[in-house]
Scaffold this motif. Sequence first.
Motif, PDB file in Angstrom:
ATOM      1  N   TRP A  91       0.812  -1.387   0.000  1.00 29.34           N
ATOM      2  CA  TRP A  91      -0.019   0.021  -0.042  1.00 29.34           C
ATOM      3  C   TRP A  91       0.867   1.330   0.046  1.00 29.34           C
ATOM      4  CZ3 TRP A  91       0.392   3.470   3.954  1.00 29.34           C
ATOM      5  CH2 TRP A  91       0.961   2.741   5.163  1.00 29.34           C
ATOM      6  N   TYR A  92       1.939   1.170   0.718  1.00 30.78           N
ATOM      7  CA  TYR A  92       2.815   2.424   0.910  1.00 30.78           C
ATOM      8  C   TYR A  92       3.747   2.836  -0.630  1.00 30.78           C
ATOM      9  CZ  TYR A  92       5.793  -1.466   2.577  1.00 30.78           C
ATOM     10  OH  TYR A  92       6.554  -2.733   2.408  1.00 30.78           O
ATOM     11  N   ASP A  93       3.799   1.697  -1.396  1.00 30.18           N
ATOM     12  CA  ASP A  93       4.539   2.182  -2.588  1.00 30.18           C
ATOM     13  C   ASP A  93       3.877   1.815  -3.881  1.00 30.18           C
ATOM     14  OD1 ASP A  93       4.899  -0.532  -2.748  1.00 30.18           O
ATOM     15  OD2 ASP A  93       6.873  -0.735  -2.596  1.00 30.18           O
ATOM     16  N   SER A  94       2.566   1.800  -3.637  1.00 34.33           N
ATOM     17  CA  SER A  94       1.856   1.649  -5.048  1.00 34.33           C
ATOM     18  C   SER A  94       1.677   2.997  -5.673  1.00 34.33           C
ATOM     19  CB  SER A  94       0.376   1.262  -4.586  1.00 34.33           C
ATOM     20  OG  SER A  94      -0.461   1.092  -5.604  1.00 34.33           O
ATOM     21  N   PRO A  95       1.674   2.993  -6.971  1.00 31.20           N
ATOM     22  CA  PRO A  95       1.502   4.156  -7.804  1.00 31.20           C
ATOM     23  C   PRO A  95      -0.132   4.332  -8.145  1.00 31.20           C
ATOM     24  CG  PRO A  95       2.233   2.317  -9.258  1.00 31.20           C
ATOM     25  CD  PRO A  95       2.116   1.717  -7.914  1.00 31.20           C
ATOM     26  N   ASN A  96      -0.684   3.307  -7.688  1.00 34.36           N
ATOM     27  CA  ASN A  96      -2.258   3.464  -7.737  1.00 34.36           C
ATOM     28  C   ASN A  96      -2.976   3.872  -6.563  1.00 34.36           C
ATOM     29  OD1 ASN A  96      -1.893   1.848 -10.113  1.00 34.36           O
ATOM     30  ND2 ASN A  96      -2.191   0.006  -8.883  1.00 34.36           N
ATOM     31  N   ILE A  97      -3.546   5.278  -7.052  1.00 35.16           N
ATOM     32  CA  ILE A  97      -3.898   5.884  -6.001  1.00 35.16           C
ATOM     33  C   ILE A  97      -5.667   6.177  -6.216  1.00 35.16           C
ATOM     34  CG2 ILE A  97      -2.010   7.460  -5.701  1.00 35.16           C
ATOM     35  CD1 ILE A  97      -3.241   9.632  -7.297  1.00 35.16           C
ATOM     36  N   HIS A  98      -6.278   5.784  -7.291  1.00 34.48           N
ATOM     37  CA  HIS A  98      -7.648   5.502  -7.393  1.00 34.48           C
ATOM     38  C   HIS A  98      -7.969   4.042  -7.974  1.00 34.48           C
ATOM     39  CE1 HIS A  98      -7.263  10.085  -7.602  1.00 34.48           C
ATOM     40  NE2 HIS A  98      -8.337  10.138  -6.861  1.00 34.48           N
ATOM     41  N   PHE A  99      -8.878   3.501  -7.072  1.00 29.21           N
ATOM     42  CA  PHE A  99      -9.120   1.969  -7.223  1.00 29.21           C
ATOM     43  C   PHE A  99     -10.534   2.059  -7.802  1.00 29.21           C
ATOM     44  CE2 PHE A  99      -5.669   2.136  -4.298  1.00 29.21           C
ATOM     45  CZ  PHE A  99      -4.930   1.047  -4.794  1.00 29.21           C
ATOM     46  N   LEU A 100     -10.529   1.461  -9.149  1.00 28.63           N
ATOM     47  CA  LEU A 100     -12.087   1.438  -9.779  1.00 28.63           C
ATOM     48  C   LEU A 100     -12.260  -0.047 -10.321  1.00 28.63           C
ATOM     49  CD1 LEU A 100     -12.285   2.895 -13.094  1.00 28.63           C
ATOM     50  CD2 LEU A 100     -10.157   2.521 -12.025  1.00 28.63           C
ATOM     51  N   THR A 101     -13.645  -0.252 -10.454  1.00 27.89           N
ATOM     52  CA  THR A 101     -13.867  -1.436 -10.968  1.00 27.89           C
ATOM     53  C   THR A 101     -14.774  -1.316 -12.078  1.00 27.89           C
ATOM     54  OG1 THR A 101     -16.210  -1.318  -9.798  1.00 27.89           O
ATOM     55  CG2 THR A 101     -14.289  -2.271  -8.495  1.00 27.89           C
ATOM     56  N   VAL A 102     -15.392  -2.386 -12.862  1.00 25.18           N
ATOM     57  CA  VAL A 102     -16.009  -2.538 -14.025  1.00 25.18           C
ATOM     58  C   VAL A 102     -17.272  -1.695 -13.817  1.00 25.18           C
ATOM     59  CG1 VAL A 102     -17.373  -3.724 -15.560  1.00 25.18           C
ATOM     60  CG2 VAL A 102     -14.929  -4.570 -14.914  1.00 25.18           C
ATOM     61  N   LEU A 103     -18.023  -2.187 -12.519  1.00 21.58           N
ATOM     62  CA  LEU A 103     -19.147  -1.565 -12.451  1.00 21.58           C
ATOM     63  C   LEU A 103     -18.996   0.105 -11.862  1.00 21.58           C
ATOM     64  CD1 LEU A 103     -21.103  -3.378  -9.720  1.00 21.58           C
ATOM     65  CD2 LEU A 103     -21.510  -2.958 -11.897  1.00 21.58           C
ATOM     66  N   ASP A 104     -17.846   0.601 -11.514  1.00 22.97           N
ATOM     67  CA  ASP A 104     -17.657   1.863 -11.178  1.00 22.97           C
ATOM     68  C   ASP A 104     -17.539   2.778 -12.252  1.00 22.97           C
ATOM     69  OD1 ASP A 104     -17.541   1.945  -8.457  1.00 22.97           O
ATOM     70  OD2 ASP A 104     -15.418   1.261  -8.471  1.00 22.97           O
ATOM     71  N   PHE A 105     -17.026   2.087 -13.233  1.00 26.75           N
ATOM     72  CA  PHE A 105     -16.867   2.821 -14.883  1.00 26.75           C
ATOM     73  C   PHE A 105     -18.120   2.880 -15.393  1.00 26.75           C
ATOM     74  CE2 PHE A 105     -15.904   3.693 -19.040  1.00 26.75           C
ATOM     75  CZ  PHE A 105     -14.806   4.407 -19.045  1.00 26.75           C
ATOM     76  N   GLU A 106     -18.925   1.882 -15.416  1.00 20.16           N
ATOM     77  CA  GLU A 106     -20.150   1.708 -15.749  1.00 20.16           C
ATOM     78  C   GLU A 106     -21.083   2.795 -15.414  1.00 20.16           C
ATOM     79  OE1 GLU A 106     -21.666   0.108 -18.547  1.00 20.16           O
ATOM     80  OE2 GLU A 106     -19.934  -1.397 -18.779  1.00 20.16           O
ATOM     81  N   HIS A 107     -20.852   2.851 -13.961  1.00 23.02           N
ATOM     82  CA  HIS A 107     -21.939   3.984 -13.307  1.00 23.02           C
ATOM     83  C   HIS A 107     -21.342   5.283 -13.742  1.00 23.02           C
ATOM     84  CE1 HIS A 107     -22.507   6.436  -9.568  1.00 23.02           C
ATOM     85  NE2 HIS A 107     -23.881   5.526  -9.788  1.00 23.02           N
ATOM     86  N   LEU A 108     -20.270   5.593 -13.840  1.00 20.08           N
ATOM     87  CA  LEU A 108     -19.615   7.006 -14.093  1.00 20.08           C
ATOM     88  C   LEU A 108     -20.071   7.366 -15.535  1.00 20.08           C
ATOM     89  CD1 LEU A 108     -17.901   9.562 -13.280  1.00 20.08           C
ATOM     90  CD2 LEU A 108     -16.033   8.513 -14.423  1.00 20.08           C
ATOM     91  N   ALA A 109     -19.886   6.435 -16.398  1.00 21.77           N
ATOM     92  CA  ALA A 109     -20.076   6.732 -17.947  1.00 21.77           C
ATOM     93  C   ALA A 109     -21.823   7.136 -18.003  1.00 21.77           C
ATOM     94  CB  ALA A 109     -19.839   5.443 -18.755  1.00 21.77           C
ATOM     95  N   GLN A 110     -22.683   6.340 -17.309  1.00 23.58           N
ATOM     96  CA  GLN A 110     -23.911   6.695 -17.344  1.00 23.58           C
ATOM     97  C   GLN A 110     -24.333   8.068 -16.787  1.00 23.58           C
ATOM     98  OE1 GLN A 110     -26.425   4.081 -15.112  1.00 23.58           O
ATOM     99  NE2 GLN A 110     -28.214   4.158 -16.513  1.00 23.58           N
ATOM    100  N   LYS A 111     -23.598   8.309 -15.498  1.00 25.42           N
ATOM    101  CA  LYS A 111     -23.819   9.672 -14.720  1.00 25.42           C
ATOM    102  C   LYS A 111     -23.354  10.751 -15.680  1.00 25.42           C
ATOM    103  CE  LYS A 111     -22.030  11.926 -10.684  1.00 25.42           C
ATOM    104  NZ  LYS A 111     -20.707  12.271 -10.878  1.00 25.42           N
ATOM    105  N   GLU A 112     -21.979  10.511 -16.566  1.00 27.05           N
ATOM    106  CA  GLU A 112     -21.671  11.757 -17.283  1.00 27.05           C
ATOM    107  C   GLU A 112     -22.376  11.542 -18.805  1.00 27.05           C
ATOM    108  OE1 GLU A 112     -19.034  13.672 -16.799  1.00 27.05           O
ATOM    109  OE2 GLU A 112     -19.412  13.435 -14.703  1.00 27.05           O
ATOM    110  N   GLY A 113     -22.977  10.416 -18.894  1.00 27.46           N
ATOM    111  CA  GLY A 113     -23.751  10.570 -20.417  1.00 27.46           C
ATOM    112  C   GLY A 113     -22.780  10.271 -21.517  1.00 27.46           C
ATOM    113  N   TRP A 114     -21.735   9.515 -21.204  1.00 27.60           N
ATOM    114  CA  TRP A 114     -20.856   8.940 -22.280  1.00 27.60           C
ATOM    115  C   TRP A 114     -21.472   7.741 -22.985  1.00 27.60           C
ATOM    116  CZ3 TRP A 114     -16.522   8.564 -18.162  1.00 27.60           C
ATOM    117  CH2 TRP A 114     -15.845   9.889 -17.758  1.00 27.60           C
ATOM    118  N   LYS A 115     -21.308   7.611 -24.200  1.00 25.50           N
ATOM    119  CA  LYS A 115     -21.945   6.471 -24.902  1.00 25.50           C
ATOM    120  C   LYS A 115     -20.634   5.378 -25.185  1.00 25.50           C
ATOM    121  CE  LYS A 115     -23.455   5.536 -29.428  1.00 25.50           C
ATOM    122  NZ  LYS A 115     -22.825   5.923 -30.984  1.00 25.50           N
ATOM    123  N   ILE A 116     -20.785   4.597 -24.444  1.00 22.55           N
ATOM    124  CA  ILE A 116     -19.818   3.277 -24.425  1.00 22.55           C
ATOM    125  C   ILE A 116     -20.241   2.472 -25.796  1.00 22.55           C
ATOM    126  CG2 ILE A 116     -19.015   1.262 -23.429  1.00 22.55           C
ATOM    127  CD1 ILE A 116     -19.924   2.260 -20.764  1.00 22.55           C
TER     128      ILE A 116
END
Lengths: 200, 361
Positions: free
Chosen positions: A145-170
């Motif tokens: 955890w202390y040397d990870s370059p990853n600072i935002h963790f997201l999932t498939v559902l998270d991305f789908e959710h965001l795309a819907q909220k932002e109105g992106w067309k997948i």
Amino acid sequence: MGVRDIYGRSDYAIIGDLVEHGTRVLDLGCGAGELLAWLKENKQVDGRGVEMVGADVQKAIASGVSVYQGDLEPALEDYPDHAFDYVILSQTLQQTRHPLQVLRSMLRISKRAIVAFPNFAHWRVRMSHLSSGRSPRTELFPYEWYDSPNIHFLTVLDFEHLAQKEGWKIERRVFLAGRRNVTILPNLMAEVAVYLFSAR
Amino acid sequence: MITQAAIATFDSLDLDCGVTLAPVDVAYETYGELNADKSNAILIEHAFSGNAHAAGDDGWWANMIGPGKGFDTDRYFVICSNVLGGCRGTTGPGSINPATGAPWAMTFPPITITDMVRLQKKLIDSFGITKLLAVAGGSMGGMQALEWAVAYPDSVRAALPIATTSRHSAQQIAFNEVGRQSIMADPDWNDGNYYDQRPPARGLSVARMVGHITYMSDESMRQKFGRRLRAGQNKFEVESYLQYRGSQFVDRHDSQGGFDANSYIYITRAMDSYDLTQRGSLPKLFENIKTRFLVMSFTSDWLYPAYQSLEVVSALRSRNCDVAYCSLTSQYGHDAFLVEVNEQTELVRGFLASTFREAVK
């Protein structure tokens, strides 16, 4: 021979398929420019890259790919609207400081965006977390955890959710586990998700 | 390597200041062979005190230009000319004013980077080259490379401005002014009229000493000299080095002799007055540029710091121009562009090769 066989990164193979012939492509976090070089050679794209690591930038330029050495988040701001047909962000979204701003900028400067990211909801990640009670460590997320370059963790559902909220067309979704395509329960089974999307 | 050295004479050259110089000589050298469709020509721009002798024995960029090198003379036809206002064969303040039969000295008209490039365009035209494969140079040479791309966008396929700027900062102007004042404070300068007597050697050598300090970095000076004393002398190594550099500049032991103090004044003024943004914002100037760019800066270069290169790169990117940018790690300060050969070689070779592939398509 596909990109996959050349570079062994399964998301590259998918991205190579998604990009159309003769288009303008920007690859964010392009490393030594392997994908761009491949796209240039095989799809005759007009390719550009952005990369932080100097040694990678040098390799990319030496191979004939035009790469800008800099931080991708401020770098995005300089490009004019609709400058590209595709902007690619492969395995880097989870490392950006302001992922939503990055995604919005990508759609500002390009007709379409391609994002590939490791799925934090993959069953191995869940298992690792559940069984150890510690921050998950898997092949996809190998860091302490202390040397990870990853600072935002997201999932498939998270991305789908965001795309819907932002109105992106997948336009395309591709889910991968190793080199296999995942067709069921992607949020659980996919190690890597690749999305091709555009502003509506 | 096929090498030619010559002087071309042109009937006249219109200068930014309104004066027309007539005639004008340009000393130049070429390396390699121009191909049949004249698509492999590269113009190399020298820095402030350079000359047309870029490659071959003692060439100032010999490590970058030659067979198999970054600018590969087996593939490309490389041209380098001495700048207008210089003292290495091209017309400058030390040349004879045809109207008086005496050296121009300080009556030589003021010149600009744009004038230098306008003269180079005549030279390139005289070869029948309509489009250069590339224009490349560091420092003042980089300013000329930028100027080429802006002034003649259809004549330059690729530009390589290295460790350079679109306009001098107050700090850069300040150092140049110290150099000029040092020359002018030398009684031997005599308002520039010294061509038949003793030249202002002390002033010029001090000017050069200041220059050399700005070309190095704190780290490279610590490593090269530290506080070491010159053996047997009560003198620091760094003092001795600068004095050597100063006197070498004034009294070179090769065939070329010393640098002309008036050229020093004219060329540094040309650099200081250069400001691309006077013609419009950089994004505006780059609006219709099709030229590819490879821009390089060096981490320890405090004379031409990376932010100056980035101003140019950022403007190019705002126009979606094809630009590659790299900040190379070096401890050698501004000198890095002459010293850091290995990395530059790889970058230049790859960039030129891909440009050339596009050119012959």
